[in-house]
Write a protein that holds these residues in place. Structure first.
Motif, mmCIF file in Angstrom:
data_model
loop_
_atom_site.group_PDB
_atom_site.id
_atom_site.type_symbol
_atom_site.label_atom_id
_atom_site.label_comp_id
_atom_site.label_asym_id
_atom_site.label_seq_id
_atom_site.Cartn_x
_atom_site.Cartn_y
_atom_site.Cartn_z
ATOM 1 N N TRP A 1 13.142 44.343 -68.200
ATOM 2 C CA TRP A 1 12.100 43.605 -69.902
ATOM 3 C C TRP A 1 12.298 42.146 -70.417
ATOM 4 O O TRP A 1 11.641 41.428 -69.996
ATOM 5 N N LEU A 2 14.170 42.273 -70.470
ATOM 6 C CA LEU A 2 14.108 41.070 -71.445
ATOM 7 C C LEU A 2 14.282 40.093 -70.571
ATOM 8 O O LEU A 2 14.068 38.943 -70.796
ATOM 9 N N ARG A 3 14.552 40.024 -69.005
ATOM 10 C CA ARG A 3 14.940 39.504 -67.701
ATOM 11 C C ARG A 3 13.244 38.306 -67.770
ATOM 12 O O ARG A 3 12.688 37.854 -67.257
ATOM 13 N N ALA A 4 12.032 39.651 -67.300
ATOM 14 C CA ALA A 4 10.960 39.218 -67.250
ATOM 15 C C ALA A 4 10.349 38.475 -68.652
ATOM 16 O O ALA A 4 9.641 37.648 -68.424
ATOM 17 N N GLY B 1 11.753 37.352 -71.428
ATOM 18 C CA GLY B 1 12.902 37.097 -72.882
ATOM 19 C C GLY B 1 13.431 37.490 -73.652
ATOM 20 O O GLY B 1 12.848 38.023 -73.799
ATOM 21 N N LEU B 2 14.172 36.693 -74.746
ATOM 22 C CA LEU B 2 14.247 37.614 -75.486
ATOM 23 C C LEU B 2 13.726 36.888 -76.596
ATOM 24 O O LEU B 2 13.802 38.204 -78.062
ATOM 25 N N GLY B 3 12.234 36.406 -76.969
ATOM 26 C CA GLY B 3 11.763 35.988 -77.618
ATOM 27 C C GLY B 3 11.443 34.671 -78.121
ATOM 28 O O GLY B 3 11.657 34.011 -77.432
ATOM 29 N N GLN B 4 10.509 34.701 -78.826
ATOM 30 C CA GLN B 4 10.205 32.775 -79.791
ATOM 31 C C GLN B 4 9.754 32.243 -78.102
ATOM 32 O O GLN B 4 9.752 31.039 -77.716
ATOM 33 N N GLY B 5 8.626 32.969 -76.824
ATOM 34 C CA GLY B 5 7.475 32.354 -75.965
ATOM 35 C C GLY B 5 8.277 32.239 -74.956
ATOM 36 O O GLY B 5 8.305 30.886 -74.497
ATOM 37 N N ALA B 6 9.193 32.976 -74.619
ATOM 38 C CA ALA B 6 9.867 32.650 -73.065
ATOM 39 C C ALA B 6 11.206 32.020 -72.897
ATOM 40 O O ALA B 6 11.129 30.388 -72.567
ATOM 41 N N VAL B 7 12.192 32.197 -73.821
ATOM 42 C CA VAL B 7 13.470 31.035 -74.267
ATOM 43 C C VAL B 7 14.030 30.583 -73.043
ATOM 44 O O VAL B 7 13.975 29.564 -72.582
ATOM 45 N N ARG B 8 14.152 32.168 -71.933
ATOM 46 C CA ARG B 8 14.561 31.742 -70.846
ATOM 47 C C ARG B 8 14.071 30.716 -69.601
ATOM 48 O O ARG B 8 14.794 30.395 -69.493
ATOM 49 N N GLU B 9 12.759 30.853 -70.212
ATOM 50 C CA GLU B 9 11.962 29.355 -68.914
ATOM 51 C C GLU B 9 12.183 28.383 -69.670
ATOM 52 O O GLU B 9 11.667 27.504 -68.347
ATOM 53 N N ARG B 10 12.403 28.392 -70.497
ATOM 54 C CA ARG B 10 11.983 26.983 -70.706
ATOM 55 C C ARG B 10 13.138 26.269 -71.056
ATOM 56 O O ARG B 10 13.938 25.071 -70.630
ATOM 57 N N TRP B 11 14.493 26.616 -70.831
ATOM 58 C CA TRP B 11 15.788 26.330 -70.491
ATOM 59 C C TRP B 11 16.176 26.352 -68.872
ATOM 60 O O TRP B 11 16.909 24.830 -68.726
ATOM 61 N N VAL B 12 15.745 27.007 -68.571
ATOM 62 C CA VAL B 12 15.745 26.709 -66.947
ATOM 63 C C VAL B 12 15.052 26.162 -66.555
ATOM 64 O O VAL B 12 15.512 25.273 -65.433
ATOM 65 N N SER B 13 14.128 25.983 -66.578
ATOM 66 C CA SER B 13 13.190 24.238 -66.734
ATOM 67 C C SER B 13 13.500 23.657 -66.818
ATOM 68 O O SER B 13 13.589 21.896 -66.757
#
Length: 89
Positions: free
Chosen positions: A51-54, A56-68
């Motif tokens: 769930w955390l990977r899908a 993100g940790l909060g604030q609107g998909a932080v993971r996807e932002r840094w990956v992009s």
């Protein structure tokens, strides 16, 4: 000498009878419950990690932002691209 070995084996079998399945008839039940609890904890941690990977940790998909941002950097610098000039084939 031989009697000392037999006495040692007798002591070990007596000690082994004090622990494990010979001591407690509920040994296998308790071990099953403990193992099942550990497996459920591993499953639950896996679900939380997915769930955390899908999401993100909060604030609107932080993971996807840094990956992009990382993908944009790789495209700009040409990192990871397969050369198409035929030199390496």
């Amino acid at each position: 000498m031989m009697s000392a070995i037999f006495m040692l084996v007798g002591m070990l079998s007596n000690f082994a009878g004090q622990i494990g399945p010979n001591y407690d008839p509920l040994f296998y039940d308790v071990m099953t419950y403990i193992f099942a609890t550990m497996m459920f904890a591993v499953f639950l941690l896996g679900v939380i990690a997915f769930w955390l990977r899908a999401h993100g940790l909060g604030q609107g998909a932080v993971r996807e932002r840094w990956v992009s941002e990382l993908d944009k950097h790789f495209e700009r610098e040409g990192i990871g691209l397969i050369p198409d000039n035929g030199k390496y084939w």
